[in-house]
Design an enzyme around this catalytic site. Structure first.
Site, PDB file in Angstrom:
ATOM      1  N   ASP A 154       0.708  -1.410   0.000  1.00 54.47           N
ATOM      2  CA  ASP A 154      -0.045   0.060   0.008  1.00 54.47           C
ATOM      3  C   ASP A 154       0.926   1.378   0.040  1.00 54.47           C
ATOM      4  O   ASP A 154       1.605   1.439   1.041  1.00 54.47           O
ATOM      5  CB  ASP A 154      -0.771  -0.170   1.174  1.00 54.47           C
ATOM      6  CG  ASP A 154      -2.055   0.998   1.272  1.00 54.47           C
ATOM      7  OD1 ASP A 154      -1.907   1.761   0.391  1.00 54.47           O
ATOM      8  OD2 ASP A 154      -2.710   1.056   2.226  1.00 54.47           O
ATOM      9  N   GLY A 204      -5.153   3.552  -7.670  1.00 53.47           N
ATOM     10  CA  GLY A 204      -5.541   3.706  -9.363  1.00 53.47           C
ATOM     11  C   GLY A 204      -4.720   4.906  -9.987  1.00 53.47           C
ATOM     12  O   GLY A 204      -4.866   5.231 -11.058  1.00 53.47           O
ATOM     13  N   ASP A 225     -10.720   4.158  -1.065  1.00 53.74           N
ATOM     14  CA  ASP A 225     -10.996   3.403  -0.336  1.00 53.74           C
ATOM     15  C   ASP A 225     -12.515   3.265  -0.345  1.00 53.74           C
ATOM     16  O   ASP A 225     -13.312   4.620  -0.273  1.00 53.74           O
ATOM     17  CB  ASP A 225     -10.678   3.818   1.144  1.00 53.74           C
ATOM     18  CG  ASP A 225      -9.358   3.518   1.362  1.00 53.74           C
ATOM     19  OD1 ASP A 225      -8.390   3.321   0.436  1.00 53.74           O
ATOM     20  OD2 ASP A 225      -9.005   3.219   2.380  1.00 53.74           O
TER      21      ASP A 225
HETATM   22  C1  GLA Z   1      -5.407   2.525   2.803  1.00 54.60           C
HETATM   23  C2  GLA Z   1      -5.984   1.376   2.082  1.00 54.60           C
HETATM   24  C3  GLA Z   1      -6.846   0.555   2.849  1.00 54.60           C
HETATM   25  C4  GLA Z   1      -6.162   0.031   3.974  1.00 54.60           C
HETATM   26  C5  GLA Z   1      -5.527   1.130   4.953  1.00 54.60           C
HETATM   27  C6  GLA Z   1      -4.777   0.617   5.952  1.00 54.60           C
HETATM   28  O1  GLA Z   1      -6.392   3.372   3.134  1.00 54.60           O
HETATM   29  O2  GLA Z   1      -6.388   1.835   0.797  1.00 54.60           O
HETATM   30  O3  GLA Z   1      -7.342  -0.644   2.068  1.00 54.60           O
HETATM   31  O4  GLA Z   1      -5.313  -0.843   3.701  1.00 54.60           O
HETATM   32  O5  GLA Z   1      -4.762   2.052   4.217  1.00 54.60           O
HETATM   33  O6  GLA Z   1      -4.368   1.576   6.799  1.00 54.60           O
END
Ligand code: GLA
Length: 399
Positions: A154, A204, A225
């Site tokens: 991430d 994205g 998200d």
């Molecule tokens: C980001 C990701 C989420 C999750 C959080 C965790 O916002 O997009 O899916 O993994 O981090 O901190």
């Protein structure tokens, strides 16, 4: 990269390289990673930063007891907040919520499930925990030693390194840095020799669908998200139109995890998420508390005919045939999945008619309603449905 993603090709290359072992290497191809969209569970949507060892074990138990594992949900993925400190040698350790990751991985595996984990290419994760920046190989080796089968990687903390928070910044340089960071962890994962599904999460940016597979991604998030509301789910799901050409076996668009069972939407709206994600050939990662599922939630997540659409062996992502939200997906054997959504949430639902010639069928077709489970028999010319507010009518059609 080739070895991780296309194992048959890899076997052939290796076979040629080692000469005498040609027949053995070619005769034993291994299944490619993520040949179908990955299915399982992820801790974030329900547990967020509270997730601990006991939650993950209870989830593994519930996957088995509820029938979810047998319906195909096999990955048990711990999201952010498991990370502890690095020791003097730089090795990452879990924090006190996870006393023994190797033992937890063994427990998950003992249930016939696979074990997933989370990190960031940046110094810090989104929740401010330790990321993998500068420790990529070391972390990949640690994950492999714990028995990890899936990594969600991430972006978060890398945005600072890329200079994104201090505009103006060099977009081209930043994009190159990001791609390199994803490729670097992919190479580290391959080097471990353990097949680890690689899930790219950077919301994205820079049209990830155009390069995600090149940096080794088996799936890549296409948006920000999701949250447990119809607005969020529908905005994300219906915005996927046009991305279909980038998905296929081994590399999938990921419109984020399921919210089914988390309580913020109606059953019809959750049926919309399940149907749309299946049409999109999206990863199906449940995000609810599996130890407390009601019958409606189970019937949605474990609708085996809708799951079969998602997991269809051709791996062709569906597309939007036209407004108002009529979607179609080509399936193996000449069949098609048709989903008619009531996205505009009319208080008085409107009938929508789809002509079979617009789906490429000539002559009568057989239909089955995948939510009422009714065989519709032979249908001629067209089909008309009136999906409920926020809901869907989904059919399998074949000749
Ligand atoms: C980001 C990701 C989420 C999750 C959080 C965790 O916002 O997009 O899916 O993994 O981090 O901190």
């Amino acid at each position: 990269m080739i070895c991780n993603r296309i194992s048959l090709l890899c076997s052939s290359f290796m076979a040629i390289a080692i000469g005498v072992a040609v027949s053995i290497a070619v005769a034993q191809p291994t299944a490619p990673l993520a040949a179908k969209p990955p299915m399982g569970w992820n801790s974030w949507n329900h547990f967020a930063e509270k997730v601990d060892d006991a939650d993950v074990r209870a989830t593994a138990d519930a996957l088995v007891a509820s029938g979810m594992r047998d319906a195909g949900y096999i990955y048990v993925n711990i999201d952010d907040t498991w990370e502890g400190q690095r020791d003097a040698a730089g090795n990452i350790h879990a924090n006190s919520k996870f006393p023994d990751m190797k033992a937890l991985g063994d427990y998950v595996h003992s249930k016939g499930l696979k074990f997933g984990i989370y990190s960031s290419p940046g110094p810090k994760t989104c929740a401010g925990y330790e990321g993998s920046y500068g420790h990529e190989e070391q972390d990949a080796n640690t994950y492999a030693a714990w028995g990890v089968d899936f990594l969600k990687y991430d972006l978060c903390g890398l945005r600072d390194v890329m200079g994104m928070r201090n505009p103006p910044f060099d977009r081209i340089k930043a994009a190159a840095m990001m791609k390199d960071a994803y490729a670097k962890m992919h190479q580290a994962l391959v080097k471990t020799g353990r097949p680890i599904v690689y899930s790219i999460c950077q919301y994205g940016m820079d049209s990830v669908w155009e390069w995600g597979a090149q940096v080794g991604g088996n799936l890549w998030r296409t948006t920000g998200d999701i949250s447990d509301s119809f607005r969020s789910m529908a905005l994300i799901g219906f915005s996927q139109a046009g991305l279909e050409k980038y998905a296929g076996p081994g590399h999938w668009n990921d419109p984020d995890m399921l919210e089914i069972g988390n309580g913020g939407m109606s059953a019809d709206e959750y049926r919309t998420q399940m149907s749309l994600w299946a049409i999109l050939a999206a990863p199906l990662l449940a995000g609810n508390d599996l130890s407390k599922m009601d019958e409606t939630t189970k019937s949605i997540l474990m609708n085996e005919e809708v799951v079969a659409v998602d997991q269809d062996a051709m791996g062709v992502q569906g597309f939007r045939l036209g407004p108002p939200q009529v979607w179609v997906r080509q399936l193996s054997g000449g069949a098609k999945a048709l989903a008619i959504f009531n996205y505009v949430t009319d208080d008085v639902p409107q009938p929508v008619t789809v002509a079979f010639k617009d789906l490429g069928f000539v002559g009568p077709v057989h239909g089955k309603d995948l939510w009422t489970h009714k065989d519709l028999g032979v249908l001629r010319d067209s089909f008309t449905a009136t999906p409920p507010k926020g809901g869907v009518v989904m059919l399998r059609l074949w000749q």
